[in-house]
Design an enzyme around this catalytic site. Structure first.
Site, short mmCIF file in Angstrom:
data_model
loop_
_atom_site.label_atom_id
_atom_site.label_comp_id
_atom_site.label_asym_id
_atom_site.label_seq_id
_atom_site.Cartn_x
_atom_site.Cartn_y
_atom_site.Cartn_z
N GLU A 189 0.81 -1.22 0.00
CA GLU A 189 0.00 0.00 0.00
C GLU A 189 0.84 1.27 0.00
O GLU A 189 0.67 2.15 0.85
CB GLU A 189 -0.97 -0.04 1.19
CG GLU A 189 -1.87 -1.28 1.17
CD GLU A 189 -2.88 -1.35 2.29
OE1 GLU A 189 -3.67 -2.32 2.29
OE2 GLU A 189 -2.89 -0.44 3.14
N ASN A 209 2.48 -4.95 -3.26
CA ASN A 209 1.07 -5.28 -3.08
C ASN A 209 0.26 -4.01 -2.80
O ASN A 209 0.74 -3.12 -2.09
CB ASN A 209 0.96 -6.24 -1.87
CG ASN A 209 -0.38 -6.93 -1.72
OD1 ASN A 209 -0.91 -7.47 -2.69
ND2 ASN A 209 -0.93 -6.91 -0.52
N HIS A 247 -10.25 -6.13 -2.40
CA HIS A 247 -11.32 -6.04 -1.39
C HIS A 247 -12.45 -5.29 -2.09
O HIS A 247 -12.38 -4.07 -2.23
CB HIS A 247 -10.83 -5.28 -0.17
CG HIS A 247 -9.72 -5.97 0.55
ND1 HIS A 247 -9.88 -7.15 1.23
CD2 HIS A 247 -8.39 -5.64 0.68
CE1 HIS A 247 -8.73 -7.52 1.76
NE2 HIS A 247 -7.80 -6.64 1.43
N GLU A 288 -5.82 -10.76 -1.81
CA GLU A 288 -6.63 -10.63 -0.58
C GLU A 288 -8.12 -10.55 -0.94
O GLU A 288 -8.85 -9.70 -0.45
CB GLU A 288 -6.21 -9.37 0.19
CG GLU A 288 -4.75 -9.31 0.58
CD GLU A 288 -4.36 -8.08 1.38
OE1 GLU A 288 -3.16 -7.84 1.51
OE2 GLU A 288 -5.27 -7.38 1.88
N ASP A 314 -11.88 -10.59 -1.24
CA ASP A 314 -13.18 -10.73 -0.58
C ASP A 314 -14.12 -9.75 -1.27
O ASP A 314 -13.71 -8.66 -1.67
CB ASP A 314 -13.11 -10.55 0.94
CG ASP A 314 -12.48 -9.24 1.41
OD1 ASP A 314 -11.99 -9.19 2.55
OD2 ASP A 314 -12.48 -8.26 0.64
C1 XIL Z 1 -6.28 -6.56 7.91
C2 XIL Z 1 -6.65 -7.78 8.74
O1 XIL Z 1 -7.56 -8.59 8.01
C3 XIL Z 1 -7.34 -7.30 10.02
O2 XIL Z 1 -7.61 -8.42 10.86
C4 XIL Z 1 -6.41 -6.34 10.75
O3 XIL Z 1 -7.09 -5.82 11.87
C5 XIL Z 1 -6.04 -5.19 9.82
O4 XIL Z 1 -5.44 -5.69 8.64
N1 XIL Z 1 -4.78 -4.74 3.42
C6 XIL Z 1 -3.83 -5.59 3.86
C7 XIL Z 1 -4.13 -6.51 4.96
O5 XIL Z 1 -2.74 -5.65 3.24
O6 XIL Z 1 -2.98 -6.81 5.70
C8 XIL Z 1 -5.23 -5.98 5.85
O7 XIL Z 1 -5.54 -7.00 6.78
C9 XIL Z 1 -6.40 -5.60 5.03
C10 XIL Z 1 -6.07 -4.54 4.01
#
Ligand code: XIL
Length: 341
Positions: free
Chosen positions: A169, A210, A248, A276, A278
């Site tokens: 990020e 990422n 996400h 990641e 979802d």
């Molecule tokens: C999130 C986890 O899922 C949560 O449990 C934690 O509280 C915060 O981080 N981007 C990422 C992940 O790269 O590491 C994050 O994961 C979600 C957004």
């Protein structure tokens, strides 16, 4: 003499047969499960986020073993978990996940060395160039060194390596560099610094950058390609080997995924991945659209879901995953499997 040769040959055979019979990748994942179906389409794996908190739930473990070929630590490898104070490292939680993965034949996407979030205040407070440079180099070196070579199996077909989200990020949605202690003190140079140390310490691991909001043809998606090409050109090699698109997603916002993956695949990298996944409310069509996009882009090598069951999701109220709160597969799961059958 012949007895000696016989003995040596028996020893080699024994050790080799041990490796063959205990190759968990083949032994444990169900041939009809997500990762096996995805591999049958030429992809590396379909994985999931996990950590000791979810590995303690039998319902999750059953599904992980059966369906998923890889795990990503949801929190245990983040800076605040692994180096809560300077030079003091804690691998208890992350070792549990890695040892579980190794003994269950799962690959690992390690996450993450350098991220502006889950960052201890002792790092946030640094405002000196040389101090921060040393701190980043030591942190990346310590983690890469600790996990180095933990997962080498099936080297021949490229399924083998540890993958690292070296930086996470680093861009804003308009494509500019995100404001963080790293960019304030070191500008963009913290990125090649982290990648160089990761490469020096564990050249066998695949190095990723990422980020999120890379799922449509946005200024950020194009800026990511420019950033990667610039850093790799300056280094004269693929210092950055992969781009991870978190995904996400909101419902119905999947239409741009194919062109976004094609744009990312156009970068000077060896592979891209969905890291990641979802999707709010887990509509079967949204999941099929993302699957289809990855299947159509040869550089898209893997998909990782950000968890197994809605209960454990960081966005639980949006029920975004493929298994419900009772660990039952949802319609989206069946449709994704169907689309790969
Ligand atoms: C999130 C986890 O899922 C949560 O449990 C934690 O509280 C915060 O981080 N981007 C990422 C992940 O790269 O590491 C994050 O994961 C979600 C957004």
């Amino acid at each position: 003499m012949s007895r000696l040769i016989g003995l040596i040959f028996a020893t080699i055979l024994l050790s080799h047969s041990y490796a063959l019979t205990t190759n968990p990748l083949v032994a444990r994942t169900s041939p009809t499960g997500l990762t096996a179906k995805f591999q049958s389409k030429g992809k590396k794996f379909w994985g999931s986020a996990a950590d000791p908190n979810t590995l303690s739930k039998p319902g999750v473990v059953d599904i992980l073993q059966r369906e998923f070929g890889q795990v990503t630590p949801e929190y245990s490898m983040k800076w605040d978990a692994t180096e809560p104070s300077r030079g003091v490292y804690n691998f208890d939680q992350s070792d549990q996940l890695v040892n579980w993965a190794v003994s269950n034949g799962k690959l690992i996407r390690a996450h993450t060395f350098v991220w502006h979030s889950s960052l201890p205040s002792w790092v946030q407070g640094i405002n000196d160039h040389d101090t921060l440079t040393n701190v980043i180099a030591n942190h990346v070196g310590a983690l890469a060194g600790h996990f180095k070579g933990k997962v080498y199996c099936n080297i021949s077909n490229g399924l083998s390596r540890f993958q690292w989200d070296v930086v996470n990020e680093v861009l804003n949605d308009d494509g500019t560099l995100r404001d963080s202690v790293f960019s304030r003190v070191l500008g963009e140079s913290f990125i090649p610094l982290a990648f160089k140390v990761a490469r020096d310490v564990d050249p066998g691991a695949v190095r990723y950058i990422n980020d999120y909001s890379l799922e449509w043809d946005s200024p950020k998606t194009r800026a990511m390609v420019d950033l990667v090409n610039r850093i790799n050109a300056n280094d004269g090699s693929q210092m950055i080997q992969g781009i991870g698109s978190q995904m996400h997603l909101e419902p119905g916002k999947t239409g741009g995924a194919l062109s976004a993956l094609q744009i990312l695949a156009g970068a000077n990298v060896q592979e891209i991945a969905i890291t990641e996944l979802d999707i709010e409310f887990a509509s079967p069509d949204d999941y099929k659209t993302i699957l289809s996009a990855c299947l159509q882009v040869s550089k898209c090598v893997s998909i990782t879901s950000w968890g197994v069951s809605d209960t454990d999701s960081w966005r639980a109220s949006f029920t975004p995953l493929l298994f419900d709160g009772n660990y039952n597969p949802k319609q989206a799961y069946h449709d994704v499997i169907g689309a790969m059958s």
